[in-house]
Write a protein that holds these residues in place. Sequence first.
Motif, short mmCIF file in Angstrom:
data_model
loop_
_atom_site.label_atom_id
_atom_site.label_comp_id
_atom_site.label_asym_id
_atom_site.label_seq_id
_atom_site.Cartn_x
_atom_site.Cartn_y
_atom_site.Cartn_z
N GLU A 275 6.93 -8.19 -12.35
CA GLU A 275 7.65 -7.19 -11.55
C GLU A 275 6.82 -5.91 -11.43
O GLU A 275 6.81 -5.26 -10.37
CB GLU A 275 9.01 -6.90 -12.17
N TYR A 276 6.12 -5.55 -12.50
CA TYR A 276 5.25 -4.37 -12.43
C TYR A 276 4.14 -4.57 -11.41
O TYR A 276 3.79 -3.65 -10.67
CB TYR A 276 4.64 -4.07 -13.81
N LEU A 277 3.58 -5.79 -11.34
CA LEU A 277 2.50 -6.05 -10.39
C LEU A 277 2.96 -5.90 -8.94
O LEU A 277 2.13 -5.74 -8.04
CB LEU A 277 1.92 -7.45 -10.61
N ALA A 278 4.27 -5.96 -8.73
CA ALA A 278 4.82 -5.77 -7.39
C ALA A 278 5.22 -4.32 -7.13
O ALA A 278 5.73 -3.99 -6.05
CB ALA A 278 6.02 -6.68 -7.17
N SER A 279 5.00 -3.44 -8.09
CA SER A 279 5.35 -2.03 -7.93
C SER A 279 4.33 -1.33 -7.03
O SER A 279 3.21 -1.81 -6.84
CB SER A 279 5.38 -1.33 -9.29
N ASP A 280 4.72 -0.21 -6.46
CA ASP A 280 3.81 0.55 -5.59
C ASP A 280 2.55 0.93 -6.34
O ASP A 280 1.44 0.85 -5.80
CB ASP A 280 4.50 1.82 -5.08
N GLU A 281 2.69 1.35 -7.60
CA GLU A 281 1.53 1.77 -8.39
C GLU A 281 0.53 0.63 -8.53
O GLU A 281 -0.67 0.79 -8.25
CB GLU A 281 1.97 2.23 -9.77
N ALA A 282 1.01 -0.54 -8.94
CA ALA A 282 0.11 -1.67 -9.15
C ALA A 282 -0.48 -2.16 -7.83
O ALA A 282 -1.66 -2.53 -7.77
CB ALA A 282 0.85 -2.81 -9.84
N GLN A 283 0.30 -2.14 -6.78
CA GLN A 283 -0.19 -2.58 -5.48
C GLN A 283 -1.33 -1.67 -5.00
O GLN A 283 -2.29 -2.14 -4.40
CB GLN A 283 0.95 -2.59 -4.47
N ARG A 284 -1.23 -0.39 -5.29
CA ARG A 284 -2.33 0.52 -4.93
C ARG A 284 -3.58 0.22 -5.76
O ARG A 284 -4.70 0.33 -5.25
CB ARG A 284 -1.89 1.97 -5.12
N TYR A 285 -3.41 -0.16 -7.03
CA TYR A 285 -4.57 -0.51 -7.85
C TYR A 285 -5.31 -1.71 -7.24
O TYR A 285 -6.54 -1.73 -7.20
CB TYR A 285 -4.14 -0.85 -9.28
N PHE A 286 -4.55 -2.71 -6.80
CA PHE A 286 -5.18 -3.88 -6.19
C PHE A 286 -6.02 -3.46 -4.99
O PHE A 286 -7.15 -3.91 -4.80
CB PHE A 286 -4.11 -4.88 -5.73
N ALA A 287 -5.47 -2.60 -4.15
CA ALA A 287 -6.14 -2.21 -2.92
C ALA A 287 -7.31 -1.26 -3.17
O ALA A 287 -8.42 -1.47 -2.68
CB ALA A 287 -5.14 -1.56 -1.96
N ASP A 288 -7.05 -0.21 -3.94
CA ASP A 288 -8.08 0.81 -4.15
C ASP A 288 -9.14 0.35 -5.14
O ASP A 288 -10.31 0.68 -5.01
CB ASP A 288 -7.44 2.11 -4.64
N GLY A 289 -8.71 -0.45 -6.12
CA GLY A 289 -9.64 -0.86 -7.16
C GLY A 289 -10.48 -2.06 -6.81
O GLY A 289 -11.68 -2.10 -7.12
N ASN A 290 -9.88 -3.06 -6.13
CA ASN A 290 -10.65 -4.28 -5.85
C ASN A 290 -10.67 -4.66 -4.38
O ASN A 290 -10.95 -5.79 -4.04
CB ASN A 290 -10.10 -5.45 -6.69
N ASN A 291 -10.35 -3.70 -3.53
CA ASN A 291 -10.50 -3.91 -2.08
C ASN A 291 -9.69 -5.08 -1.54
O ASN A 291 -10.13 -5.82 -0.67
CB ASN A 291 -11.99 -4.10 -1.74
N GLU A 292 -8.48 -5.26 -2.10
CA GLU A 292 -7.57 -6.28 -1.62
C GLU A 292 -6.37 -5.59 -0.96
O GLU A 292 -6.04 -4.46 -1.30
CB GLU A 292 -7.10 -7.16 -2.78
N TRP A 293 -5.72 -6.29 -0.04
CA TRP A 293 -4.54 -5.71 0.59
C TRP A 293 -3.30 -5.96 -0.27
O TRP A 293 -3.14 -7.03 -0.87
CB TRP A 293 -4.32 -6.32 1.97
N PRO A 294 -2.38 -5.00 -0.31
CA PRO A 294 -1.12 -5.22 -1.02
C PRO A 294 -0.29 -6.30 -0.32
O PRO A 294 -0.41 -6.50 0.89
CB PRO A 294 -0.40 -3.86 -0.91
N VAL A 295 0.55 -6.98 -1.07
CA VAL A 295 1.48 -7.93 -0.46
C VAL A 295 2.79 -7.24 -0.10
O VAL A 295 3.56 -7.75 0.71
CB VAL A 295 1.76 -9.13 -1.37
#
Length: 339
Positions: A275-295
């Motif tokens: 559930e945390y991985l689906a949070s806004d904070e974690a989704q931004r980490y995916f995008a900003d940190g590893n150049n992936e798009w949020p789901v």
Amino acid sequence: MNSSPSLFALVLATVTLTCAQAQERVLNLYSARHYQTDEALYSGFTRQTGIAIKRIEGKEDELLERIRNEAANSPADVLLTVDAARLAAAHELGLLAPVRSSLLEARIPAHLRTSDWFSFSLRARVIIYAKGAVKPGELRTYSDLADPRLKGKVCSRSGSHPYNLSLLASIIAHQGETKAEDWARGVAANFARPPKGGDTDQIRAVAAGECAVALANTYYLARLMRSDKPEDHKTMEKIVVVWPDQQGSGTHINVSGGGVLKTAPHKDAAVKFLEYLASDEAQRYFADGNNEWPVVAGVKVVNPALEALGKFKADTLPVGSLAMYRAKAQIIFDRAGYR
């Protein structure tokens, strides 16, 4: 003096509750994501929940085999990995537990989740070509890669790699096995060299003129775009990125995702982590940190490389379909000589 039954029951209940609470403070994560930027994900989860993460990293097949060998004694709570095909393998091995979470169901689109694993970030598989090597407009679809006009011009990584298996699985799902095999044979006939290396190697090969055309996942391109090395910028200056099938089903996407293990000793903590991985904070980490798009729709990210790549129409084929045709895709690649 003997303790009263009620006092004994109270002590037992207190000990049980204390043990349960202590158990909740740990999450054992088996991860095949080897990105340093993911450290922010883990520290963010611990900061919010107080649950410490104990992590074991390894290659996907090694982790799956380890979980199988550990069986009921496995300490693993969550498996986190990349590629729908690999997540499907965990499902097929019976390693994952069904998860019901209203939060996950509300935030993650239905086509990006199954009953026992969830996608948390996206990467697209695009066509790249060397500037001047192909006429603008000649490459619009994945089907164009099989056009005889490209004979001797295509570079590729192995047909057994999950990124290519998932792409072919999507072609099977959309067009059927016969057309998928025709495509695989056509691409193999256009190889400039036998398949080798990773996606970054294909990008560099195109820029160096070793071949004219290749496939690559977008986050490899974004890495080079954000690199502080001048040679990486020169590489990107020599290539053009094409979003395939924008007039059709859309560009093929793949995912990073995870699920809770059936034998997880800390199931509540495991669900909280997903559930945390689906949070806004974690989704931004995916995008900003590893150049992936949020789901998750509407999450605001600041990533100049993703912005430069632009908007595109993504294929909305359910990730479960990619899993369904994974084995068939390997058979077709083998028959087609796409090694």
